[in-house]
Design a protein around this motif. Structure first.
Motif, PDB file in Angstrom:
ATOM      1  N   LYS B  99       6.872 -22.791 -11.746  1.00 35.27           N
ATOM      2  CA  LYS B  99       5.929 -23.681 -12.428  1.00 35.27           C
ATOM      3  C   LYS B  99       6.238 -23.901 -13.901  1.00 35.27           C
ATOM      4  O   LYS B  99       5.898 -24.955 -14.434  1.00 35.27           O
ATOM      5  CB  LYS B  99       4.486 -23.136 -12.260  1.00 35.27           C
ATOM      6  N   HIS B 121       1.432 -25.001  -6.372  1.00 36.30           N
ATOM      7  CA  HIS B 121       2.381 -24.261  -5.541  1.00 36.30           C
ATOM      8  C   HIS B 121       1.657 -23.758  -4.299  1.00 36.30           C
ATOM      9  O   HIS B 121       0.994 -22.724  -4.335  1.00 36.30           O
ATOM     10  CB  HIS B 121       2.968 -23.087  -6.347  1.00 36.30           C
ATOM     11  N   ILE B 145      -1.653 -22.186  -5.514  1.00 37.31           N
ATOM     12  CA  ILE B 145      -1.831 -21.843  -6.919  1.00 37.31           C
ATOM     13  C   ILE B 145      -1.722 -23.119  -7.749  1.00 37.31           C
ATOM     14  O   ILE B 145      -0.711 -23.823  -7.666  1.00 37.31           O
ATOM     15  CB  ILE B 145      -0.738 -20.858  -7.395  1.00 37.31           C
ATOM     16  N   THR B 147      -1.504 -24.601 -11.595  1.00 34.09           N
ATOM     17  CA  THR B 147      -1.184 -24.083 -12.932  1.00 34.09           C
ATOM     18  C   THR B 147      -1.319 -25.197 -13.980  1.00 34.09           C
ATOM     19  O   THR B 147      -0.330 -25.615 -14.581  1.00 34.09           O
ATOM     20  CB  THR B 147       0.253 -23.497 -12.970  1.00 34.09           C
ATOM     21  N   MET B 174      -3.938 -20.336 -12.179  1.00 31.87           N
ATOM     22  CA  MET B 174      -3.233 -19.375 -13.041  1.00 31.87           C
ATOM     23  C   MET B 174      -2.475 -20.161 -14.107  1.00 31.87           C
ATOM     24  O   MET B 174      -2.250 -21.360 -13.949  1.00 31.87           O
ATOM     25  CB  MET B 174      -2.183 -18.600 -12.232  1.00 31.87           C
ATOM     26  N   HIS B 179       2.044 -17.262 -13.189  1.00 30.36           N
ATOM     27  CA  HIS B 179       2.564 -17.617 -11.865  1.00 30.36           C
ATOM     28  C   HIS B 179       4.023 -17.214 -11.726  1.00 30.36           C
ATOM     29  O   HIS B 179       4.419 -16.554 -10.763  1.00 30.36           O
ATOM     30  CB  HIS B 179       2.424 -19.123 -11.627  1.00 30.36           C
TER      31      HIS B 179
END
Lengths: 292, 292
Positions: B99, B121, B145, B147, B174, B179
């Motif tokens: 990321k 992700h 996830i 970000t 996150m 991450h």
């Protein structure tokens, strides 16, 4: 085939051997000894053994086949306890995951009685240890490696091959040195690396959050890190020379990958991964190779 | 929820997203672009996309949701190709396994248009890549996830959360840095180690015989070594700083184990294995963590 099996160590490996011999009708009676009386009691209750022996020596007395199924570090002491009854009239075998240390102990302790002992490594196991998990099918379609030395009785090697074949296993003969080199490469080093990886991860302050994000790749890669500490302490120490050789080789290969990463050398990195990815994709579990 | 999905990259990840949105009734129409016309043709035949776009930019035109599902190394070029149509009226997301490099590209290429892009992700995958394996259920019960960076539009983050939740995923937010640090530890390093282990093994003249003796421990430990070379080249290079940090930590832990072996320090070795073995035994795959 046999009148009496003397079983020294009534855990998963030994108990499964007893059950397999019984199921195949290869033995009339099983006398078992374990360091812990709880284990032998359980083994008798489960019908794995027919009679409890009070000592390793008494388990050997009257047996025409004896299996040592004790942790590798206990091989020396066990051989000392039984050596007076070791003769080529009886087939003696072990189930240890390392073989150079076993044949060293056989030479050192048994001396002129060494011919009666056929070192064996059945490539079998289960996640759960203990006689309660003993299974007559544990050795079916698995590989068993025999590692006789120069003085081993050839007739007993044939007999050993026949027994393992009769319980469904595929038998291979190798030198103890070749055995230990091969298993350092395909079993012992992966365990060492999985232990080291987990240790490095757990040292980090964020390890709990990290672990919560871990997926199936992590799960499979680290499965062997959950192995039994005492058993793996013994295996790694017994085979430490080969394991350290393999670990040095691994460090070299890791260094090459790290260098490609540091230099952002995408082509080199891809070529390296391509090679191992192809090899791994083509690899298939051999009939019988079911070791942990 | 959406009128038109613009899909850039019609592989396993993108194709599965399109199918999931369709199945959930979240989108009326899917326009797809892929570098290879064979892929878009196949995607259309399979009903994964409804219409082929001749360029990434044309896939974005008229879309109110856009998914970049291209290899991470192609993010920069893809963003350049579409930037003129990037506005917060449309939700832009990616599916990259790293990321920091994605948000760097977003800042660098999109500049004042960066708020429209929500980096994502999804921790999902399959052994086989390609649109023919696309699956509407791929993201069900998996973790995703997000970000976002400081300038990311908060309303679009909420929308992103709602879409992934609607297709059955569990969403976590996150920072890109957290991450990448976490996935270096639990995914990228294990891949690097598995590649290095296989490379070290294959260099040896006896590697074929060794491989024939390898069992299920080896099978699981090396499964990720069969991963896609181009994808993993990109992931490892994109996240190389964190991966090298993790690798150094790992080398330290391996050194401690090797030292205990060399010194035959059984107690220390057993204590070390005991610690990791317990931790690994207690670990459970989180609901949703199904990443390769």
């Amino acid at each position: 085939m046999f009148k009496q099996l003397g079983l020294i160590g009534c855990g998963l490996m030994g108990g499964s051997f007893a059950l397999a011999l019984k199921e195949a009708g290869l033995v009339d009676k099983v006398i078992g000894y374990s360091k812990s009386p709880t284990t032998t009691d359980k083994a008798r209750q489960l019908g794995v053994i027919d009679q409890v022996a009070e000592s390793a020596l008494l388990a050997v007395s009257g047996a025409d086949i004896v299996l040592l199924a004790v942790p590798v570090a206990a091989t020396d002491a066990t051989l000392r306890a039984i050596r007076h009854l070791v003769t080529p009239a009886t087939l003696f075998m072990d189930v240890g995951s390392t073989k150079r240390d076993v044949v060293d102990a056989v030479r050192r302790v048994l001396k002129e009685r060494a011919p009666a002992f056929v070192p064996a490594h059945p490539i079998a196991g289960k996640e759960q240890a203990g006689v309660q998990h003993a299974d007559a099918q544990l050795y079916r379609d698995r590989q068993v490696i025999l590692t006789p030395i120069a003085q081993t009785d050839a007739g007993l090697v044939d007999k050993a091959r026949a027994v393992w074949t009769a319980v469904g296993a595929h038998v291979q003969v190798m030198t103890p040195e070749a055995h230990d080199a091969a298993f350092a490469a395909v079993s012992h080093l992966p365990h060492l690396l999985a232990f080291a990886y987990m240790a490095g991860l757990l040292q980090q302050k964020d390890s709990e959050q990290f672990l919560a994000l871990a997926g199936p790749g992590f799960r499979d890669f680290t499965r062997i890190a959950a192995s039994d500490p005492a058993i793996w302490r013994d295996i790694l120490i017994a085979n430490r020379e080969e394991v350290i050789k393999q670990s040095e080789r691994f460090r070299g290969a890791l260094g090459v990958l790290e260098k490609a990463l540091q230099d952002c050398h995408g082509e080199a990195l891809e070529a390296l991964i391509q090679g191992v990815s192809q090899a791994r994709s083509h690899w298939r579990l051999s009939s019988g190779a079911r070791h942990n």
